[in-house]
Design an enzyme around this catalytic site. Structure first.
Site, PDB file in Angstrom:
ATOM      1  N   CYS A 235       0.836  -1.207   0.000  1.00  0.00           N
ATOM      2  CA  CYS A 235       0.000   0.000   0.000  1.00  0.00           C
ATOM      3  C   CYS A 235       0.872   1.260   0.000  1.00  0.00           C
ATOM      4  CB  CYS A 235      -0.990  -0.056   1.153  1.00  0.00           C
ATOM      5  SG  CYS A 235      -2.478   0.878   0.779  1.00  0.00           S
TER       6      CYS A 235
ATOM      7  N   HIS B 155      -3.642  -5.066   0.355  1.00  0.00           N
ATOM      8  CA  HIS B 155      -3.069  -5.623   1.586  1.00  0.00           C
ATOM      9  C   HIS B 155      -3.133  -7.151   1.585  1.00  0.00           C
ATOM     10  CE1 HIS B 155      -2.781  -1.877   4.020  1.00  0.00           C
ATOM     11  NE2 HIS B 155      -3.700  -1.473   3.157  1.00  0.00           N
TER      12      HIS B 155
ATOM     13  N   GLU C 255      -1.601  -9.162   3.433  1.00  0.00           N
ATOM     14  CA  GLU C 255      -1.462  -9.715   4.793  1.00  0.00           C
ATOM     15  C   GLU C 255      -2.805 -10.089   5.424  1.00  0.00           C
ATOM     16  OE1 GLU C 255      -1.016  -6.592   3.888  1.00  0.00           O
ATOM     17  OE2 GLU C 255      -1.479  -5.143   5.464  1.00  0.00           O
TER      18      GLU C 255
END
Ligand code: GLN
Length: 544
Positions: A384, A510, A512
């Site tokens: 990001c 993102h 994650e």
């Protein structure tokens, strides 16, 4: 009568006891026995969602597929269960009030005086049952944020009391998580704080069915008996939760203590199968017996609080286990980086990750870290804001656009390589106005990311306002930074990479958030693998 069973998890004595991990561990054990289980979290604060909270307040803001900005505990739920959560899994007092006030404005209460009881409590009860009524779950675990006795928690506790009464026996139970502190001067574990917190719960008309006691030392049988007697629970319902070396041990520790068995008994559910935790145990085995080690720098500005980057830290654990690598994540404060100390601060890093973030603070340090990774052939992942910094660094150093920037940091920049989408320019509200949630992304044929994902069409979660400025795309690509992933509908750039570098990837989304124990994220797995390969190559080169 209800088909869905409800488990309420409350906390006593102090905050930060890890209700989220206990709830997720119990859910894992129930899921592993074949029960369709989900978890939701009720947060007593007045923010409508945690999206507007500084990470220093409550740690990372977690984002779901449907674009909800939520408490980081939802990340644990997904990582443990490998089941997607949604807006319905996280409710705050702000949202409850917002919805009741909107109903009042629409005249839905027909002229009645709108009150905490019954209007706020009814709204809470409704929210608790949304997931249960969907028919998708056998068991819903509801974690009540905060500590019993807090003024803010009272409407939630009252709602739980009413629901337990309405649901009837064996359809809803309460697990109370407390602390059993060890007084070193006295050399003993103390049960009094737990007794008091159970009493506080009882004053609100709720009797704990199960006690989970956080402790740093083994709780003896005598102490369990004492807790059982004075807290009015059966002895087998006193569960010890001793500090563990990894959160991923907790489901197994809870199984040893019989938390799942006593839960099923209280809910009058059959207990005739053993939980199937083979995959979980295999993951733990790999996690605990790595064959190699790498060090990855996490360059961010909230590094003082590890919870700020919770999902990134956990994604590295999953990817480490997948590669049988011990990934040491070394936090580097982006604000402390300067041209003078960059070599020293980057020393010993086998890979570099530049973290997400907002605002100007620390961004020049992030740009320096990108440059260091790019020029020294160190595997790089930018997430990001980290991807945006990679684009800015490339524009400045390689294209020679010295003052290139994001309009977030410099609205007057002559080269806005990262800027707002046209339709966002008029937005003034901060809450919930970003590009949020799951978006499609098409990966370019033959690109590194396509190889890493093993697929050319993916979906990833977003949380940002600013975008790669397509005006600079051609120029960047000619100079070697390729846009290798884009939104098929809008053409927005989602991924950039540098093919001439060993492994250099920046993603606007993102990854994650989607990494779980059962399904480690391919981008993290690929990154860790590249970091190890590059490290081994360099070691071999220095030996030769
Ligand atoms: N601040 C940047 C934006 O809004 C990046 C956000 C992030 O890293 N999550 O676009």
């Amino acid at each position: 009568m209800s088909d869905t069973k409800y488990i309420f998890v409350t906390g006593g004595v102090t905050s930060s006891l890890g209700k989220g991990i206990i709830a997720a561990s119990l859910a894992k054990l129930l899921q592993a026995r074949g029960y369709r289980t989900t978890i939701q979290k009720l947060d007593p604060y007045i923010n409508v969602d945690p999206g507007t909270l500084n990470p220093y307040e409550h740690g990372e803001c977690y984002v779901t597929d449907d674009g909800a900005e939520t408490d980081l505990d939802l990340g644990h739920y997904e990582r443990f269960l490998n089941v997607r959560t949604s807006q319905a899994n996280n409710v705050t007092t702000g949202r409850i009030y917002q919805s009741v006030i909107e109903k009042e404005r629409r005249g839905e209460f027909l002229g009645k005086t709108v009150q905490v009881v019954p209007h706020i409590t009814n709204e809470i009860k409704e929210r608790i049952q949304i997931l249960g009524k969907s028919g998708d779950y056998d068991i819903v675990i509801t974690e009540i944020g905060g500590t019993v006795g807090d003024i803010e928690s009272l409407p939630y506790i009252e709602s739980v009391r009413q629901l337990l009464w309405e649901l009837g026996e064996h359809n809803g139970i309460v697990i109370h998580l407390t602390l059993v502190p060890f007084l070193s001067a006295a050399g003993e574990l103390k049960t009094k704080p737990t007794q008091h917190s159970v009493k506080t719960l009882m004053e609100s008309g709720i009797k704990a069915d199960i006690l989970v006691c956080r402790t740093e030392h083994q709780i003896s049988e005598d102490i369990k008996e004492k807790l059982a007697l004075f807290c009015n629970v059966r002895k087998e319902a006193v569960i010890q939760s001793i500090d563990a070396s990894t959160i991923y041990d907790v489901p197994l520790l809870m199984q040893e203590e019989g938390l799942d068995t006593v839960t099923l008994e209280k809910l009058d559910l059959p207990n005739n199968t053993e939980p199937n935790l083979d995959q979980w145990k295999e993951f733990l085995q790999r996690h605990k017996n790595p064959k190699h080690k790498v060090t990855i720098g996490l360059i961010g500005k909230y590094v003082e609080l590890p919870d700020s980057y919770k999902s990134i830290q956990e994604a590295f654990i999953h990817a480490g286990a997948a590669n049988e690598v011990d990934v040491e994540v070394r936090s580097v404060h982006s604000e402390h980086l300067s041209a003078k100390n960059i070599d020293k601060k980057m020393m010993g890093l086998d890979g570099i990750l530049v973290a997400p973030g907002f605002g100007e603070r620390g961004i020049e340090g992030k740009v320096m870290a990108v440059r260091y990774a790019r020029e020294n052939n160190i595997p790089f992942l930018g997430i990001c804001l980290g991807m945006q910094m990679a684009v800015i660094e490339f524009a400045r150093t390689v294209l020679g656009l010295e003052n290139a920037n994001s309009t977030e940091m410099d609205s007057e920049t002559p080269d806005p390589v990262i800027s707002l989408m046209e339709e966002q320019k008029s937005i003034t509200d901060m809450g919930g106005t970003m590009r949020l949630g799951s978006w499609d992304c098409h990966l370019k044929e033959g690109s590194l990311v396509e190889k890493v994902y093993g697929s050319s069409d993916i979906e990833e979660r977003h949380r940002h306002r600013y975008e790669f400025n397509n005006k600079y795309k051609e120029q960047m690509e000619e100079a070697g930074l390729v846009a290798s992933g884009f939104n098929p509908r809008t053409g927005l750039v989602e991924v950039v990479e540098i093919p001439s570098h060993p492994w250099f990837v920046g993603v606007q989304y993102h990854p994650e958030y989607k990494s779980t124990v059962a399904s480690p994220h391919p981008l993290f797995v690929g990154f860790v693998k590249a970091v190890l390969t590059q490290k081994q190559k360099q070691n071999n080169a220095s030996l030769a």
